[in-house]
Design a protein around this motif. Structure first.
Motif, mmCIF file in Angstrom:
data_model
loop_
_atom_site.group_PDB
_atom_site.id
_atom_site.type_symbol
_atom_site.label_atom_id
_atom_site.label_comp_id
_atom_site.label_asym_id
_atom_site.label_seq_id
_atom_site.Cartn_x
_atom_site.Cartn_y
_atom_site.Cartn_z
ATOM 1 N N UNK A 142 -6.087 5.334 7.543
ATOM 2 C CA UNK A 142 -4.617 6.016 6.786
ATOM 3 C C UNK A 142 -5.907 7.169 6.198
ATOM 4 N N UNK A 143 -7.000 6.855 6.433
ATOM 5 C CA UNK A 143 -7.887 7.986 5.554
ATOM 6 C C UNK A 143 -8.009 8.974 6.700
ATOM 7 N N UNK A 144 -8.039 8.591 8.564
ATOM 8 C CA UNK A 144 -7.787 9.474 9.528
ATOM 9 C C UNK A 144 -6.837 10.502 9.929
ATOM 10 N N UNK A 145 -5.722 9.183 9.464
ATOM 11 C CA UNK A 145 -4.723 10.244 10.449
ATOM 12 C C UNK A 145 -3.136 10.078 9.501
ATOM 13 N N UNK A 157 0.374 -1.054 0.075
ATOM 14 C CA UNK A 157 -0.371 0.092 -0.071
ATOM 15 C C UNK A 157 0.888 1.037 -0.198
ATOM 16 N N UNK A 158 0.571 2.279 -0.776
ATOM 17 C CA UNK A 158 1.329 3.188 -1.415
ATOM 18 C C UNK A 158 0.574 4.664 -0.547
ATOM 19 N N UNK A 159 0.666 5.275 -0.509
ATOM 20 C CA UNK A 159 0.797 6.714 -0.126
ATOM 21 C C UNK A 159 0.930 8.196 0.915
ATOM 22 N N UNK A 160 1.131 9.358 0.059
ATOM 23 C CA UNK A 160 1.918 9.668 0.715
ATOM 24 C C UNK A 160 3.630 10.103 1.425
ATOM 25 N N UNK A 161 3.764 9.420 -0.175
ATOM 26 C CA UNK A 161 5.125 8.649 -0.070
ATOM 27 C C UNK A 161 5.658 7.736 0.916
#
Length: 88
Positions: free
Chosen positions: A71-74, A19-23
């Motif tokens: 992940x969506x919250x924090x 899972x990848x998000x925000x680098x």
């Protein structure tokens, strides 16, 4: 000394993924023992640090939802090895 049971079988969910998000990339692992009912959620960060949830869920879908909701919250910062915070 306890002997490890070589016959213990882990069932890995097909929902396991990178899972990848925000680098930041993490490995999301969802599994259970062959004879167990509850699924376990484990997230491994870029430094190979394991983040293991205390709670187990009835389905692997609920485990993945728990992770995505977090992940969506924090955001993903809690999986950055240089950010110190309890995530669950």
């Amino acid at each position: 000394m306890a002997k490890l049971d070589d016959d213990y079988v882990l069932i890995h969910s097909p929902l396991c993924q990178t899972f990848r998000r925000d680098g930041i990339a993490v490995e999301v692992m969802i599994y259970r023992g062959e004879d167990e009912k509850g699924w376990i959620l484990e997230v491994v960060d870029q430094d190979d640090t394991s983040h293991l949830w205390d709670d187990q869920f009835a389905t692997d879908e609920l485990e993945l939802k728990e992770f995505i909701d977090l992940v969506n919250k924090q955001g993903m910062k809690q999986f950055n090895p240089h950010y110190s915070r309890r995530i669950h």
